[in-house]
Design an enzyme around this catalytic site. Structure first.
Site: not given
Ligand SMILES: *Cc1c(COP(=O)(O)O)cnc(C)c1O
Length: 477
Positions: A120
């Site tokens: 993120k």
């Molecule tokens: C947010 C997240 C996901 C999922 O990603 P999306 O964009 O919501 O599909 C997967 N793994 C981790 C570690 C995350 O923080």
């Protein structure tokens, strides 16, 4: 570039106009009127570009109301080796998202070298700099209000700390996060970061955010904004690493690659879909879910059946524990040929707590054209895959990445390279790594002692009025 709403009933907007907003005014999600295209020759011209250069090449097509020199400066100070060096060899951090080859034809794309050790950061760090830029232009300020169960809140706080014009009010469930996650967030001492722990569950924190956001008068008076996963700038920032990975895994721009993506809110893989629509030669987009398999069910059967909160399992890949995939509407808009009337009909059912079924429709018959395949992974699969990656490739992977690798191995084709997106570092999820490997994961040196740092957090009852009061106090009103 004009942005339209998936629901078709909002006036088109520019990139900067939708940057600070959430939903479009008709309740839909923003998408470009048409996806910018990259020919094979244009792709060949980008081979060898640095991450920041690639980010400029891709994002300048989407954010064409930001002057080129400004955008170049923004991506240049966002994607630096200093920001993306956590826990990994610094010689590789200039790559920002290094590609690690596990075996010929199978790669791991490292997306978790940012400050909070999860993918993120890739988009959120850009958002912090874009917000600061947009606010400086108008002299306005913004109060970001959010609720987090872990990863999103810390990524937002690390991206917004010290940014002029931005204050963050992040609600978290008191006592429900891992000690590491708690320390990551609460140890931030910046004056513009406000950690608020709510006595209750994540849903109680989320309800407070919804209540404040639905109070339109308060929202306007205090310039309340969000950084949730439907934010368009986050999605398009994620498009960039698909390009970066493509060049790292190929030698010529007529080769194809496939990606496997651990998915929750469909934000990460939505960026892959967009990259493919822009002309990047992607064979398959393999979507991996955990036990919360609402998306796997759709891609296998055509039935989209969001779950109730009570039906949502708490799993060992917690960042994928979703009941409803908030970015999925963007893909379905393209799947139904961008017919906003059809989309509205489907989401009328979703928004009223129901489901829709595209099985047997001409839309679902076309789904193969979009390259999607899917699979699911369970706690046992996750442990087995963490062990496999350790034994066979000598890499420790986190539980979410393990879900991706598990499904990637089932779906890969012999002749097409498969790239698994790493969504977090194992250090964030010590318990599951210990269960799988009998030892704790390596922790980046900068985080060795994070639990012993002083923490700043306000603990409150689940009360909307208290949160309103904290925002007012923060503004010195
Ligand atoms: C947010 C997240 C996901 C999922 O990603 P999306 O964009 O919501 O599909 C997967 N793994 C981790 C570690 C995350 O923080």
């Amino acid at each position: 570039m004009r942005y339209i709403s998936t629901r078709g009933q909002a006036a088109p907007r520019s990139f900067l106009e939708i940057l600070l907003g959430g939903l479009m005014e008709d309740g839909g999600l923003a998408l470009p009127e048409a996806y910018p295209q990259f020919s094979i020759d244009e792709l060949e011209g980008l081979r060898g570009a640095s991450y920041a250069e690639l980010a400029f090449a891709v994002l300048s097509r989407f954010a064409d109301d930001i002057p080129a020199e400004d955008l170049r400066a923004i991506v240049g100070r966002t994607y630096t080796a200093e920001v993306y060096c956590n826990g990994r060899e610094t010689s590789r951090s200039a790559e920002i998202t290094p590609l690690r080859t596990l075996e010929p034809g199978l790669h791991l794309l490292e997306l978790s070298n940012g400050p909070t050790l999860a993918f993120k950061d890739m988009a959120m760090q850009l958002l912090g700099n874009l917000f600061e830029y947009a606010l400086a232009k108008t002299g306005a300020s913004l109060n970001i209000l959010g609720a987090t169960s872990g990863d999103t809140g810390s990524a937002a706080e690390y991206a917004m700390r010290g940014k002029k014009g931005v204050s963050v009010y992040m609600l978290s469930p008191w006592g429900k996060m891992s000690p590491f996650q708690r320390a990551q967030m609460y140890s931030l001492q910046d004056a513009n970061i406000h950690n608020i722990a709510v006595r209750g569950m994540f849903d109680d924190a989320q309800d407070i955010v919804k209540a404040v956001s639905n109070d339109l008068e308060f929202k306007r008076r205090h310039a309340i904004g969000t950084v949730n996963s439907i934010n368009w700038a986050r999605v398009c920032a994620q498009v960039v690493y698909y390009f970066k990975a493509y060049f790292a895994a190929t030698t010529r721009s007529d080769e194809r690659v496939s990606f496997a993506v651990p998915s929750g809110n469909f934000g990460n893989i939505c960026a892959g879909h967009i990259a493919r629509q822009m002309g990047l030669p992607i064979a398959k987009l393999v979507l991996a879910t955990n036990e919360n398999d609402v998306l796997d069910e759709f891609f296998r059967t055509g039935l989209y059946r969001p779950r109730k909160t009570a039906e949502t399992h708490a799993t060992s890949s917690p960042s994928m524990d979703i009941s409803k995939a908030s970015n999925f509407e963007r893909f379905v808009f393209d799947l139904v040929g961008r017919d906003a009337g059809v989309l509205r009909g489907l989401w009328q059912q979703v928004d009223s707590g129901g489901a829709f079924d595209l099985a047997g429709t001409t839309y679902f018959a076309r789904i193969g054209n979009f390259g999607f395949e899917s699979g699911r992974s369970t706690h046992a699969d996750r442990l087995a895959t963490i062990r496999l990656a350790d034994a066979k490739y000598g890499v420790t992977i986190d539980p979410h990445t393990a879900d991706g690798l598990k499904v990637a191995l089932e779906k890969r084709d012999a002749e097409v390279p498969m790239i698994v997106l790493e969504t977090a570092l194992p250090a964030k999820f010590e318990e599951t790594i210990e269960e799988a490997l009998g030892r704790a994961p390596e922790r980046p040196a900068a985080y060795a002692d994070i639990e012993s740092l002083p923490q700043a957090v306000e603990v409150i009852d689940a009360d909307v009025a208290v949160v309103r009061g904290l925002i007012e106090a923060g503004e010195g009103l």
